[in-house]
Design an enzyme around this catalytic site. Structure first.
Site, PDB file in Angstrom:
ATOM      1  N   ILE A   1       0.234  -0.834   0.425  1.00 19.57           N
ATOM      2  CA  ILE A   1       0.002   0.527  -0.201  1.00 19.57           C
ATOM      3  C   ILE A   1       1.075   0.920  -0.130  1.00 19.57           C
ATOM      4  CG2 ILE A   1      -1.952  -0.888   1.602  1.00 19.57           C
ATOM      5  CD1 ILE A   1      -1.695   0.018   3.517  1.00 19.57           C
ATOM      6  N   LYS A   2       1.997   1.223  -0.511  1.00 18.56           N
ATOM      7  CA  LYS A   2       3.031   2.468  -0.379  1.00 18.56           C
ATOM      8  C   LYS A   2       2.751   3.250  -1.830  1.00 18.56           C
ATOM      9  CE  LYS A   2       5.311   1.721   2.802  1.00 18.56           C
ATOM     10  NZ  LYS A   2       5.209   0.218   3.917  1.00 18.56           N
ATOM     11  N   ASN A   3       3.019   4.539  -2.238  1.00 24.44           N
ATOM     12  CA  ASN A   3       2.669   5.544  -2.800  1.00 24.44           C
ATOM     13  C   ASN A   3       3.108   4.084  -4.508  1.00 24.44           C
ATOM     14  OD1 ASN A   3       2.028   7.365  -0.532  1.00 24.44           O
ATOM     15  ND2 ASN A   3       4.022   8.349  -1.297  1.00 24.44           N
TER      16      ASN A   3
END
Length: 384
Positions: A198-200
Site C-alpha cells: 500500500i505504498k505510494n
C-alpha cells in the site's frame, strides 16, 4: 464538500468502499507479471535492472539498487555505511518497528529521539540534542513520516564533521520533494524506499536504496545476493562465480519489479490523487472541534497517511471500527515496546501523541463520498 458533523447529523450512506487500504492497480500490472512468468526467469533479472534504471531516472539520481523490502533497504544501507556493533544510531521512536530492527540487525544501538507533535517527524534541534547526548553516535535515521520530507540542512555540516551518517527512512515518501524542491532521494544522503502493498508506488513487495557512491552501490548489490558478484546472466555463462563477502537473500524478484515498472508511468496521477484526497480530508475535518490534522506538507509531499489527533482515541477507534471504518494507529512507539525496553528513555511528545493519533482510511480507492462518510462518523464518535 459539505459534511454534517454534529451529534444529530445523519451519516451519509456508505458506498461500496473498501474497509482497509489495498493496492491501487492501473491495469497493466497483471500483463507485466504474466510476461515474466512466461519468460521463466523469476529471480533477479534484466527486468529488475530495468526497474532500477526507471527509479533512478524518476528521481534524477545516478543509481538505485532494488532489494526485497524496505527493511532490507535499511539493513543493507546501514552495512554499506559501515554502521556496526557498538555504534549508536539516532532514530525516532515514532516509526514502524522495522526501522529499529534494522539497527539491531547490524549490532548497533538505537538512541530513541522525540518528534514534533505537529508532524510526527524529527527536527534538526531534536537530532542534535540526541547526537550531543550520545557517546558513540555514528548515524541518524530521520523517518519521513506520512511522506513529509525532513529538513536537516542546518545541521548537515555539523553531522558530517562528527562523521555521523544520515540514512533516510523514506518508506512513506516515494515521489515527495524537499524544501529545496528536490525529490526525496536526490539530496545526497543514503535513502531507503519501500514498495510494499500500500505504498505510494507498489511492487507488491520490495524496496530500494539510493546510494551515495559507486562503492556503496556495489557493496549493496553484493550484499543483496549472498555476496555473489556476477549477475544471473553472467553466472549462467560460466562454470564458476565469485562470492566476495557477507550477503543475504535480499534481491528483488523480476515478478515484483514488473509490477513496479507498470506503476512508474503513473506517478503523476498517484501524486495528484493522493494530494487531492488529503486536501479533501483537510477541508472536511476543519469543522470538527478537538481534531488536529497531522501536517504532511501536501504542497511538496505525496501523502502516504492521513492522521488526526483526537481526544479519547481508543474509544473513538473502537466506535469507528464497529461502524466498518478501517481506522488504524501508526504507530505504537518503539521505546515502549518490550523488545526495545533496555533503550527506553523519556520522550514526552511521543508519549503524548501516541495516546491521540488515529490514521483515517487513506488510499486511492477512496471517493469524496467515502471521505464524507468517514468524517461524519468521526464527528459522531467524538460526540457533542
Amino acid at each position: 464538500m459539505s459534511t454534517p458533523t454534529g451529534p444529530n447529523a445523519t451519516v451519509p450512506p456508505r458506498p461500496d468502499a473498501r474497509r482497509n487500504a489495498s493496492p491501487y492497480l492501473y491495469g497493466q500490472e497483471a500483463a507485466a507479471v504474466a510476461r515474466v512468468l512466461e519468460s521463466g526467469q523469476y529471480g533477479h533479472s534484466d527486468v529488475t535492472e530495468e526497474f532500477e534504471r526507471g527509479v533512478a531516472a524518476f528521481l534524477g539520481v545516478p543509481d538505485a539498487v532494488a532489494v526485497a523490502s524496505g527493511t532490507a533497504a535499511l539493513h543493507t544501507a546501514l552495512l554499506a555505511a559501515g554502521i556496526g556493533p557498538g555504534d549508536e544510531v539516532v532514530v525516532p521512536s515514532m516509526t514502524f518497528c522495522a526501522t529499529v530492527q534494522a539497527v539491531l540487525a547490524v549490532g548497533a544501538v538505537p538512541v530513541f529521539v522525540d518528534v514534533d507533535p505537529a508532524t510526527l517527524c524529527v527536527t534538526d534541534r531534536l537530532v542534535m540534542e540526541a547526537v550531543d547526548a550520545s557517546t558513540a553516535a555514528a548515524a541518524v535515521i530521520p523517518v519521513l513520516f506520512g511522506g513529509r520530507a525532513v529538513d536537516l540542512t542546518t545541521i548537515r555540516a555539523e553531522l558530517a564533521a562528527r562523521d555521523v551518517v544520515v540514512i533516510e527512512d523514506a518508506a512513506h515518501a516515494f515521489g515527495s520533494r524537499t524544501g529545496q524542491n528536490e525529490k526525496v532521494g536526490a539530496s545526497g544522503d543514503l535513502t531507503c524506499f519501500s514498495f510494499g502493498p500500500i505504498k505510494n508506488l507498489t511492487c507488491g513487495q520490495g524496496g530500494a536504496v539510493i546510494p551515495r557512491t559507486r562503492e556503496e552501490a556495489a557493496a549493496i548489490r553484493r550484499m543483496r545476493l549472498l555476496g555473489v558478484v556476477q549477475s544471473q546472466a553472467e553466472r549462467a555463462a560460466t562454470t564458476r562465480y565469485r562470492v566476495e563477502g557477507f550477503g543475504l537473500r535480499y534481491q528483488m524478484s523480476s515478478l515484483t519489479a514488473a509490477i513496479g515498472l507498470a506503476q512508474l508511468p503513473h506517478m503523476a496521477d498517484i501524486e495528484r490523487t493522493r494530494r487531492t484526497l488529503w486536501r479533501s480530508y483537510q477541508r472536511a475535518l476543519a469543522g470538527l472541534d478537538g481534531v488536529r490534522l497531522v501536517d504532511v506538507d501536501p504542497d511538496r509531499s505525496v501523502p502516504h497517511l492521513c492522521q488526526v489527533r483526537v481526544p479519547h482515541r481508543d474509544q473513538v477507534f473502537d466506535e469507528l471500527r464497529a461502524r466498518g471504518i478501517g481506522v488504524g494507529v501508526h504507530y505504537p512507539p518503539n521505546h515502549l515496546q518490550p523488545a526495545f525496553a533496555r533503550w527506553k528513555r523519556p520522550l514526552p511528545a511521543t508519549e503524548q501523541v501516541t495516546e491521540e493519533i488515529l490514521s483515517l482510511p487513506f488510499h486511492q480507492h477512496l471517493t469524496e463520498t467515502d471521505i464524507d462518510h468517514v468524517v461524519c462518523a468521526l464527528g459522531q464518535a467524538l460526540g457533542p
